[in-house]
Design a protein around this motif. Structure first.
Motif, short mmCIF file in Angstrom:
data_model
loop_
_atom_site.label_atom_id
_atom_site.label_comp_id
_atom_site.label_asym_id
_atom_site.label_seq_id
_atom_site.Cartn_x
_atom_site.Cartn_y
_atom_site.Cartn_z
N SER A 62 -1.12 -10.70 -4.17
CA SER A 62 -1.85 -9.72 -4.43
C SER A 62 -2.44 -9.90 -5.67
O SER A 62 -2.01 -10.87 -6.47
N SER A 89 -10.54 -8.79 2.04
CA SER A 89 -9.48 -8.21 2.52
C SER A 89 -9.86 -7.62 3.79
O SER A 89 -10.92 -6.92 4.09
N PRO A 90 -8.92 -8.14 4.72
CA PRO A 90 -7.60 -8.74 4.73
C PRO A 90 -8.04 -10.24 4.64
O PRO A 90 -9.14 -10.60 4.76
N HIS A 91 -7.14 -10.92 3.77
CA HIS A 91 -7.51 -12.15 2.99
C HIS A 91 -7.09 -13.37 3.83
O HIS A 91 -6.04 -13.52 4.21
N ILE A 107 -3.36 -7.69 2.17
CA ILE A 107 -4.54 -6.66 2.33
C ILE A 107 -4.91 -5.97 1.02
O ILE A 107 -3.45 -5.85 0.15
N LEU A 108 -5.60 -5.28 0.75
CA LEU A 108 -5.77 -4.50 -0.63
C LEU A 108 -5.34 -3.16 -0.15
O LEU A 108 -5.44 -2.49 0.92
N ASP A 162 -5.38 -0.68 -5.32
CA ASP A 162 -6.28 -1.97 -5.65
C ASP A 162 -7.79 -1.57 -5.66
O ASP A 162 -8.48 -1.79 -6.56
N GLU A 202 -15.22 -8.54 4.29
CA GLU A 202 -14.51 -7.71 4.95
C GLU A 202 -14.33 -8.31 6.48
O GLU A 202 -14.36 -7.39 7.54
N HIS A 242 -7.63 -0.12 6.82
CA HIS A 242 -8.13 -0.99 5.97
C HIS A 242 -8.87 -0.52 4.90
O HIS A 242 -9.40 0.40 5.09
#
Ligand SMILES: Cc1ncc(COP(=O)(O)O)c(C=O)c1O
Length: 380
Positions: A145, A166-168, A174-175, A179, A198, A210
């Motif tokens: 994070s 994000s998704p990373h 994920i944020l 965040d 993204e 998301h």
């Protein structure tokens, strides 16, 4: 011949190296992030249809109007805000061209761009190509994070842009809404640009939503959002991506795009525009990949590898410290040559090569492939 390399430290990427090694040693390739199952035949038929219908010349430079319209509708459907297709949307040659055109247009020599560390490997060389510097902010070691205090500390008078993803990739983190609020505080106070990658927006698990920056009015006024039809429709070879940005930024980004790729494959743009009319085509992607993630975790449950929770993307991190204390690159090479499974060592995603004994596995594969890999990995 004397060549002053602009990227002296860049060699062949680890993805190419691991895939090549996987081929050489006949290993199961869970390294590079590409799906091994077919594209929907309906989408292929649509491309064929638009080709045969004669749509084979240049599309308009920012993208075919029909596709830009479809992207606007999809964005409104997903995030409750409709970008203007003429002013805010551009179709690109994969997300990577969107990232390259954005950074080339908006970043000047001497600028600093904040990236998260670890990060997708393309950001730093693209920033360096502009004579600018990538400043890495370490993600939390436990769950990848973002520590927003560290982001604040990294901001200097030279900082122009912050890149989030994000998704990373590589972690699958994920944020959260919180965040985005923390990011809003930064943008409101500093006016920094945000490049929000993204590309895995439609691969999010366990009922999570998301958190696109496009949901926030203040963020989207400063943000360039990048997405990829290659990821969403598992057609990475088609090189179809797009970006959404405020008009003033878009004017500059299009100046680069028009002398770079100029325009993108016309029949595929028309086909995707048609395909997007059915929202289940993109809304159904997360459950399909969640099933694959769960299948992979299930067949790996007897192994000594320890999974790190993956909340999105098609990557699963696995800690191997119960098996070996080798440096992760050496372990990945050994695993490919001796065990017959290729994965990516996480250290390659860190600016300083941090080695936490973690490998990244791509589970965008058929169940037979995942089972065969797990059988080999469980034997360790
Ligand atoms: C985080 C991230 N951004 C961008 C890209 C590039 O996407 P595309 O294949 O659409 O160029 C990738 C591809 O792996 C990725 O993982």
């Amino acid at each position: 011949m004397q060549i002053a390399s602009k990227l002296p430290d860049v060699g062949i990427t680890i993805f190419t190296k691991m895939s090549k090694m996987a081929n050489e040693y006949g290993a199961i390739n869970l390294s590079q992030g590409f799906p091994d199952f077919p594209v929907d035949p309906q989408l292929i038929d649509l491309v064929h249809h638009y080709m045969k219908e004669g749509n084979n010349q240049y599309a308009p430079m920012p993208g075919h109007p029909v596709l830009r319209e479809a992207i606007a509708a999809k964005t409104e459907n997903c995030y409750g805000w409709r970008p203007n297709p003429d002013q805010n949307i551009m179709v690109t040659c994969g997300a990577i061209e969107a990232i390259m055109s954005t950074i080339a247009a908006l970043i000047n020599p001497g600028d600093e761009v904040i990236i998260m560390d670890p990060a997708y490997d393309a950001y730093e060389p693209i920033i360096n190509l502009q004579g600018a510097q990538a400043v890495g902010v370490p993600l939390r070691a436990t769950d990848y994070s973002i520590d927003w205090k560290l982001v604040w500390e990294a901001i200097t008078e030279k900082t122009k842009m912050l890149i989030i993803n994000s998704p990373h990739n590589p972690s699958g983190a994920i944020l959260s809404k919180e965040d985005l609020e923390a990011l809003e505080d930064i943008v409101d106070e500093t006016g920094l640009l945000v490049l929000s990658d993204e590309v895995y927006e439609h691969i999010v698990f366990d009922g999570a939503e998301h958190q696109s920056v496009l949901r926030s009015e203040s963020l989207r006024a400063h943000a360039i959002v990048v997405s990829s039809f290659g990821k969403t429709f598992h057609a990475t070879g088609w090189r179809m991506g797009y970006l959404i940005a405020p008009e003033a930024l878009m004017v500059e980004i299009r100046k680069v795009h028009q002398y770079n790729t100029f325009t993108i494959h016309t029949p595929t743009q028309l086909a995707i525009a048609d395909y997007l009319k059915d929202e289940s085509k993109y809304m159904g992607v997360s459950p399909m990949y969640q099933e694959k993630r769960d299948f992979f975790l299930d067949v790996m449950k007897e192994s000594k590898f320890k999974p790190v929770p993956s909340h999105g993307t098609y990557f699963q991190l696995m800690n191997y410290s119960a098996i070996s204390d080798q440096y992760d690159v050496d372990f990945a090479v050994w695993l490919t040559k001796e065990v017959g499974v290729a994965a990516i060592p996480m250290s390659v995603f860190y600016q300083d090569g941090t080695d936490n004994k973690v490998l990244r596995f791509c589970f965008a594969k058929g169940e037979e492939t995942l089972s065969a890999a797990a059988e080999k990995l469980c034997a360790l």
